[in-house]
Enzyme design. Structure first.
Site, PDB file in Angstrom:
ATOM      1  N   ASP A  43       0.835  -1.198   0.000  1.00 58.18           N
ATOM      2  CA  ASP A  43       0.000   0.000   0.000  1.00 58.18           C
ATOM      3  C   ASP A  43       0.877   1.258   0.000  1.00 58.18           C
ATOM      4  OD1 ASP A  43      -2.065   1.931   0.591  1.00 58.18           O
ATOM      5  OD2 ASP A  43      -3.248   0.313   1.484  1.00 58.18           O
ATOM      6  N   THR A  84      -6.908   3.624  -2.145  1.00 57.56           N
ATOM      7  CA  THR A  84      -6.716   2.206  -1.812  1.00 57.56           C
ATOM      8  C   THR A  84      -7.793   1.287  -2.391  1.00 57.56           C
ATOM      9  OG1 THR A  84      -5.501   2.740   0.171  1.00 57.56           O
ATOM     10  CG2 THR A  84      -6.561   0.581   0.128  1.00 57.56           C
ATOM     11  N   ASN A 105     -12.935   5.718  -2.116  1.00 57.65           N
ATOM     12  CA  ASN A 105     -13.184   4.962  -0.884  1.00 57.65           C
ATOM     13  C   ASN A 105     -14.625   5.179  -0.403  1.00 57.65           C
ATOM     14  OD1 ASN A 105     -10.579   3.947  -0.786  1.00 57.65           O
ATOM     15  ND2 ASN A 105      -9.823   5.506   0.623  1.00 57.65           N
ATOM     16  N   ASP A 166      -9.885  -3.544   5.515  1.00 57.21           N
ATOM     17  CA  ASP A 166     -11.012  -4.326   4.974  1.00 57.21           C
ATOM     18  C   ASP A 166     -11.140  -4.167   3.460  1.00 57.21           C
ATOM     19  OD1 ASP A 166     -11.842  -1.648   5.098  1.00 57.21           O
ATOM     20  OD2 ASP A 166     -13.468  -2.003   6.528  1.00 57.21           O
ATOM     21  N   ARG A 167     -11.083  -2.922   2.965  1.00 63.87           N
ATOM     22  CA  ARG A 167     -11.300  -2.705   1.532  1.00 63.87           C
ATOM     23  C   ARG A 167     -10.235  -3.371   0.669  1.00 63.87           C
ATOM     24  NH1 ARG A 167     -10.042   1.804   4.301  1.00 63.87           N
ATOM     25  NH2 ARG A 167      -8.334   3.183   3.666  1.00 63.87           N
ATOM     26  N   ASP A 307       1.243   2.454   4.044  1.00 63.59           N
ATOM     27  CA  ASP A 307       0.370   3.585   3.734  1.00 63.59           C
ATOM     28  C   ASP A 307       0.134   4.455   4.959  1.00 63.59           C
ATOM     29  OD1 ASP A 307      -1.610   4.932   1.832  1.00 63.59           O
ATOM     30  OD2 ASP A 307      -2.891   4.448   3.533  1.00 63.59           O
ATOM     31  N   HIS A 311       1.461   8.363   5.253  1.00 68.53           N
ATOM     32  CA  HIS A 311       0.604   9.535   5.498  1.00 68.53           C
ATOM     33  C   HIS A 311       1.118  10.347   6.680  1.00 68.53           C
ATOM     34  CE1 HIS A 311      -2.624   9.034   2.634  1.00 68.53           C
ATOM     35  NE2 HIS A 311      -2.720   7.754   2.934  1.00 68.53           N
ATOM     36  N   ASP A 354      -1.093  -0.172  -4.760  1.00 65.71           N
ATOM     37  CA  ASP A 354      -2.433   0.335  -5.087  1.00 65.71           C
ATOM     38  C   ASP A 354      -2.410   1.809  -5.512  1.00 65.71           C
ATOM     39  OD1 ASP A 354      -1.722   1.097  -2.535  1.00 65.71           O
ATOM     40  OD2 ASP A 354      -3.733   0.892  -1.706  1.00 65.71           O
ATOM     41  N   HIS A 355      -1.286   2.489  -5.302  1.00 67.93           N
ATOM     42  CA  HIS A 355      -1.081   3.905  -5.669  1.00 67.93           C
ATOM     43  C   HIS A 355       0.254   4.294  -5.073  1.00 67.93           C
ATOM     44  CE1 HIS A 355      -1.952   4.731  -1.481  1.00 67.93           C
ATOM     45  NE2 HIS A 355      -3.042   4.021  -1.599  1.00 67.93           N
TER      46      HIS A 355
HETATM   47 ZN    ZN Z   1      -3.656   2.534  -0.392  1.00 69.22          ZN
HETATM   48 ZN    ZN Z   2      -3.337   6.204   1.740  1.00 71.37          ZN
END
Ligand code: ZN
Ligand code: ZN
Ligand code: ZN
Length: 547
Positions: A43, A84, A105, A166-167, A307, A311, A354-355
């Site tokens: 992530d 994500t 999201n 979860d996602r 991730d 952040h 994912d990014h």
């Molecule tokens: Zn992400």
């Molecule tokens: Zn993020």
């Protein structure tokens, strides 16, 4: 006579083959199809992180994948809102948000007049916990994913998704998965939902009972190398990091911090969130016997701590560098385990993200690079005044979700106005703000097809039912106002260009330099497994991998 000769020749041949071991299962020879496909999604891992920390990596983690696998050096997401849920859905479906429907999201649902979270589902029950954190399902994902296509033809194949988030677990696992597991903030336990299973399997309960989450929080997070060796990053103490509870320097006393946090979300914000994810993945492979028979299984494994930490501290921090040095070791351990138990030749591995992430805008500004923070609250309140002045006082804006403006359709219709006209006025107003590069109305996006450029990326992420009335793209280096140090949510290189490495099974060593879409991952796997492409797939087979 001729017939007997043939039979005795056959017998001799069989004896010969048996003594040579040909025709028997030989270690090191890849089967026609891999026994296990493992997708590893890191992530927020930007492409350059592979090389930025190269000298700090060991030989058996990222370097093993690159040195013995195929590295797609120009793999990109094609749409605007690099988040994500969107990323994980795109990786597993080979499809764009336009079709798979996971545009963000969260998005606004007009009929319900509220924002919803992409995996929320209050028709299902939590499994392994009593909180709403378990009321999740993939029902809002509109297309099939690679696991679904496998399950549709091979019920004996197992498909499982694992992630702290979860996602991430749910969208990689898909609709027909045997299970998706994610971590509950309140307890630090691995949980699921009744969408997949009625109760946690015994082995998951046993794993949770070990309380590794407490073990990992009962320590300090210190740098794994002497701190002066982190030359790829800014000094540990710098004015750009927001940090954990405001702390920005090592060591992080997790015992003390947990008393304030009172939630295992703290674990997720440390490298040990990745450690427990790896521990759980290994337990899953062992307990579910993944990769042990001729029915290909799929394990989607997402490492989310990168991730959270990114952040909080930004991509130029000692904290994120240490997180990758540690993740490299987890990866080495995980790959060792796979090769010892299932065999490299039986396992197809791909690693991607994912990014990516942008540098902290304030830091970029100090380097003379254009960057900034778009004050969405201020902009929306000015937009509201503008629409009031144009059309009379009213609740014109229903929702704003990171770049998407949802207008009040009922009010617009009751006022006998045209939706597309109000959209255009809104877009033309928003484009005037510093930091806004583009603002485009939904009606413009619905009129035709953009083939390339920024409007094409916006269109690829635009779903007519779920997306906002006006879509806003910020300038490079700009992010929305946030409580984090930095963010991702653009189609610029720092957010869109991610690693994609293939390894194991029949994969040879090599590099692919041409541009590859992340949508190409799923059809490439479909091709390897000789199954259908997922229903909304827009990608192509990465044909070089077959050569
Ligand atoms: Zn992400
Ligand atoms: Zn993020
Ligand atoms: Zn720091």
């Amino acid at each position: 006579m001729i017939k007997t000769k043939k039979i005795s020749l056959l017998i001799i041949l069989i004896i010969f083959l048996n003594t040579c071991g040909i025709g028997q299962k030989r270690k090191g020879f890849p089967p026609e199809r891999p026994k296990l496909v493992i997708g590893i999604i890191v992530d927020q891992m930007r492409y350059d992180f592979l090389y930025r920390y190269w000298d700090k990596y060991g030989d058996n983690g990222f370097k093993r994948l690159i040195n013995k696998g195929t590295n797609c050096k120009d793999a990109n997401f094609e749409y605007l809102f690099t988040q994500t849920s969107v990323g994980h859905a795109t990786i597993s479906t080979g499809s764009l948000p336009q079709y798979h429907g996971i545009v963000s999201n969260d998005w606004y649902v007009r009929l319900q007049e509220k924002n919803i979270y992409c995996v929320e589902d209050f028709d299902v029950q939590a499994v392994g916990c009593s909180s709403a954190e378990g009321q999740r399902s993939p029902k809002l994902l509109l297309t099939t994913n690679i696991g679904d296509e496998l399950k549709l033809v091979s019920k004996k194949s197992k498909v499982i998704g694992i992630a702290l988030k979860d996602r991430a677990a749910i969208f990689t696992a898909g609709h027909m998965a045997d299970a998706a597991y994610w971590m509950e903030d309140k307890t630090g336990n691995w949980i699921s939902s009744s969408y997949y299973i009625d109760s946690l399997p015994g082995w998951v309960r046993k794993f949770n009972d070990k309380k590794l989450q407490d073990l990992y929080l009962n320590r300090n997070w210190s740098t794994s190398l002497p701190i002066e060796q982190y030359t790829e990053s800014l000094p540990d103490e710098n004015k750009y990091e927001k940090g954990l509870l405001g702390q920005v320097t090592f060591p992080y006393n997790l015992v003390k911090m947990f008393k304030i946090y009172k939630s295992y979300s703290l674990l997720k914000s440390t490298p040990f969130g990745n450690t427990i994810t790896k521990d759980f993945a290994i337990e899953t492979i062992v307990s579910e016997n993944l990769g042990q028979d001729d029915f290909t299984d799929i394990l989607m494994l997402s490492f989310s701590s990168t991730d959270y930490i990114g952040h909080e501290f930004g991509p130029a921090s000692v904290e994120i560098e240490d997180t990758y040095i540690r993740l490299d070791k987890e990866l080495a351990h995980f790959l060792d385990f796979i090769e010892e138990t299932i065999g490299k030749e039986n396992t197809l591995v791909f690693l991607t993200a994912d990014h990516g992430i942008v540098n902290i805008p304030d830091y970029l500004k100090d380097q003379g690079i254009p960057a900034g923070y778009f004050n969405q609250r201020k902009a929306l309140s000015l937009l509201q005044s503008y629409l009031n002045a144009l059309y009379g006082n009213g609740d014109w804006i229903k929702s704003y979700i990171s770049g998407q403006i949802y207008l009040n359709h009922i009010l617009i219709e009751d006022s006998k106005l045209s939706i597309s006209e109000v959209q255009e006025k809104t877009a033309n107003f928003m484009i005037q703000f510093t930091g806004v590069a583009n603002a485009i109305s939904g009606s413009s996006l619905e009129k035709g097809n953009f083939t390339h450029g920024v409007f094409a990326s916006i269109q690829k992420g635009y779903n007519q039912k779920r997306s906002g009335d006006v879509i806003i793209n910020l300038e490079p280096g700009w992010i929305h106002m946030t409580t984090s140090s930095t963010n991702h949510n653009s189609a610029y290189q720092y957010d869109a260009h991610v690693p994609l490495i293939w390894y194991g099974w029949k994969i040879k060593r090599g590099n692919i330099l041409r541009e590859i879409s992340i949508c190409d991952i799923a059809p490439t796997i479909s091709n390897f497994l000789s199954i259908s492409f997922p229903s909304g797939c827009t990608g192509n087979i990465i044909y070089e991998l077959n050569e």
